[in-house]
Design a protein around this motif. Structure first.
Motif, short mmCIF file in Angstrom:
data_model
loop_
_atom_site.label_atom_id
_atom_site.label_comp_id
_atom_site.label_asym_id
_atom_site.label_seq_id
_atom_site.Cartn_x
_atom_site.Cartn_y
_atom_site.Cartn_z
N ASP A 50 0.90 -1.07 -0.11
CA ASP A 50 -0.52 0.43 0.13
C ASP A 50 1.00 1.22 -0.42
O ASP A 50 1.81 1.79 0.54
N HIS A 51 0.87 2.39 -1.11
CA HIS A 51 1.52 3.43 -1.36
C HIS A 51 1.22 4.01 0.11
O HIS A 51 2.47 5.57 0.60
N ALA A 52 0.24 3.95 0.61
CA ALA A 52 -0.31 4.68 2.15
C ALA A 52 0.71 3.96 3.21
O ALA A 52 1.09 5.76 3.76
N LEU A 53 2.30 3.58 3.17
CA LEU A 53 2.69 3.24 4.08
C LEU A 53 3.96 3.07 2.99
O LEU A 53 4.97 3.75 3.98
N ILE A 54 4.39 2.82 2.40
CA ILE A 54 5.24 3.29 1.29
C ILE A 54 5.57 4.30 1.24
O ILE A 54 7.39 4.79 1.62
N ASP A 55 4.82 5.25 0.99
CA ASP A 55 4.99 6.50 0.72
C ASP A 55 5.79 7.45 2.22
O ASP A 55 7.51 7.77 1.92
N PRO A 56 5.78 6.92 3.25
CA PRO A 56 5.78 7.66 4.62
C PRO A 56 7.10 6.91 5.35
O PRO A 56 7.64 7.53 4.87
N LEU A 57 7.46 6.17 4.67
CA LEU A 57 8.67 5.50 4.62
C LEU A 57 9.35 5.91 3.92
O LEU A 57 11.09 6.36 4.32
N ALA A 58 10.25 6.42 2.90
CA ALA A 58 10.54 6.41 1.37
C ALA A 58 10.74 8.02 2.15
O ALA A 58 11.20 9.12 1.11
N GLU A 59 10.25 8.98 2.56
CA GLU A 59 9.92 9.98 3.19
C GLU A 59 11.67 10.82 3.29
O GLU A 59 12.43 11.42 2.97
N SER A 60 12.52 10.18 3.92
CA SER A 60 13.76 10.13 5.07
C SER A 60 14.40 9.13 4.67
O SER A 60 15.38 9.20 5.08
N ARG A 61 14.26 8.28 3.97
CA ARG A 61 15.00 6.79 3.65
C ARG A 61 14.93 5.97 2.38
O ARG A 61 13.83 6.03 1.45
N ASP A 62 15.69 5.18 1.89
CA ASP A 62 15.68 4.73 0.41
C ASP A 62 15.26 3.24 1.08
O ASP A 62 15.40 2.30 1.39
N VAL A 63 13.83 2.88 -0.02
CA VAL A 63 13.67 2.32 0.24
C VAL A 63 13.28 1.00 -1.05
O VAL A 63 12.98 1.94 -1.67
N ILE A 64 13.54 -0.17 -1.41
CA ILE A 64 12.99 -1.44 -1.55
C ILE A 64 12.26 -2.65 -1.92
O ILE A 64 12.23 -3.11 -0.28
N THR A 65 11.31 -2.21 -2.70
CA THR A 65 10.69 -3.60 -2.53
C THR A 65 11.38 -4.38 -3.68
O THR A 65 11.56 -4.27 -4.91
N PHE A 66 10.32 -5.82 -3.86
CA PHE A 66 11.16 -6.68 -4.81
C PHE A 66 10.04 -8.37 -4.73
O PHE A 66 9.80 -8.36 -3.35
N ASP A 67 10.29 -9.04 -5.10
CA ASP A 67 9.78 -9.62 -5.71
C ASP A 67 10.73 -11.29 -5.59
O ASP A 67 11.66 -11.17 -6.35
N ASN A 68 10.46 -11.76 -4.35
CA ASN A 68 11.53 -12.79 -5.17
C ASN A 68 11.55 -13.87 -5.75
O ASN A 68 10.83 -13.59 -6.44
N VAL A 69 12.45 -15.18 -5.54
CA VAL A 69 12.16 -16.08 -7.10
C VAL A 69 10.94 -17.07 -6.74
O VAL A 69 10.70 -17.02 -6.13
N GLY A 70 10.47 -16.52 -8.45
CA GLY A 70 9.60 -17.30 -8.58
C GLY A 70 8.24 -16.10 -8.62
O GLY A 70 6.77 -16.73 -9.11
N VAL A 71 7.94 -15.05 -8.08
CA VAL A 71 6.95 -14.36 -6.87
C VAL A 71 6.54 -13.20 -8.10
O VAL A 71 7.81 -12.47 -8.68
#
Length: 284
Positions: A50-71
């Motif tokens: 949910d970007h409502a969580l990701i955006d405030p996390l990224a306000e002051s830090r480098d945030v990385i989401t990823f798909d693990n193998v096969g996902v």
């Protein structure tokens, strides 16, 4: 490098792993400081954050989401053990050239996060475990019938997510509907590949293996020396809140916070508060 864009408009990039997998990931936020790498829930892909969580996390830090193998859009076949998922996550982190990170794991991702911290301790500075349980804990050998029925069918609908991730209260259900609207109605272009049935089965196999009772395995968590923030909703029916207390009791430097009138999806329901708590913990 990370950018200042929002998660809704973050581009999907790829990284070639030493294991032969091509990982799909998104990166945004500040380029300074330790990156915060996120590990996703059962059957979730890049678009299920949910970007409502990701955006405030990224306000002051480098945030990385990823798909693990096969996902999702990442190549390969999803493994059926948490240990292999952790090894694959480490390969992805190495592919980005990162040597020190903070790690946030949600649900099955929190199991993987524990394993990463145990396998490559020097890599992880701080650990956030959302909706978690330790390996070998009693009562974790599979989820309740209504929960796996809600999220384990070939097609998971909004009704199933609302049942498994939110409480029955009007406020929690409304928050869940708003989150689903953001997740499924926000990004119109460049959406991730849906997770397949092979991923569903492999991930649930890994949950069953993780949850096979073995009290000796509980002691493994004593080896996690990093500071750990354990969080959950106070009415999670998927991974019961008492597992949060059990997990924290087994880790030397851990504390717990339960969020009110919320369940498995507490971090989306209470996105602003949880993001602020994560920042406070990581910055301390």
């Amino acid at each position: 490098m990370a950018s200042s864009t929002t998660y809704l408009h973050a581009e999907t990039s790829t990284a070639e792993g030493a294991n032969g997998a091509r990982y799909a990931y998104r990166r945004l936020g500040s380029t300074g400081g330790r990156p915060l790498v996120l590990l996703q829930h059962f059957r979730g892909n890049l678009d299920n954050w949910d970007h409502a969580l990701i955006d405030p996390l990224a306000e002051s830090r480098d945030v990385i989401t990823f798909d693990n193998v096969g996902v999702g859009a990442t190549t390969g076949r999803t493994p059926s053990t948490i240990a292999q998922m952790a090894d694959d996550a480490i390969v992805f982190i190495e592919a980005l050239g990162l040597d020190r990170i903070d790690l946030l794991g949600f649900s099955i991702g929190s199991f993987v996060a524990q394993e990463v911290a145990l396998t490559r301790a020097a890599l992880v500075t701080k650990l956030v475990l959302a909706s978690t349980a330790p390996q070998g804990a009693p009562g974790m050998h599979g989820w309740a019938p209504d929960i796996i029925a809600a999220v384990g069918e070939p097609e998971t609908g909004a009704e199933g997510v609302l049942h498994a991730f939110y409480t029955d209260s009007a406020a929690s259900q409304a928050a869940g509907q708003q989150s689903l609207s953001r997740i499924f109605g926000g990004r119109t272009e460049g959406r991730d590949t849906p997770t397949g049935w092979q991923t569903r089965n492999a991930q649930y196999d890994s949950v069953l293996k993780w949850g096979t009772p073995d009290f000796g395995l509980l002691q493994r968590l004593a080896a996690i020396e990093q500071p750990v923030f354990v969080a959950n909703g106070d009415d999670d029916r998927m991974i019961l809140p008492w597992y949060s207390h059990l997990t924290a009791s087994l880790i030397p430097d851990a504390f717990v916070k339960l969020y009110p009138d919320s369940a498995h999806g507490f971090l989306f329901q209470h996105a602003q508060e949880f993001a602020a708590d994560v920042h406070k913990f990581l910055d301390a």
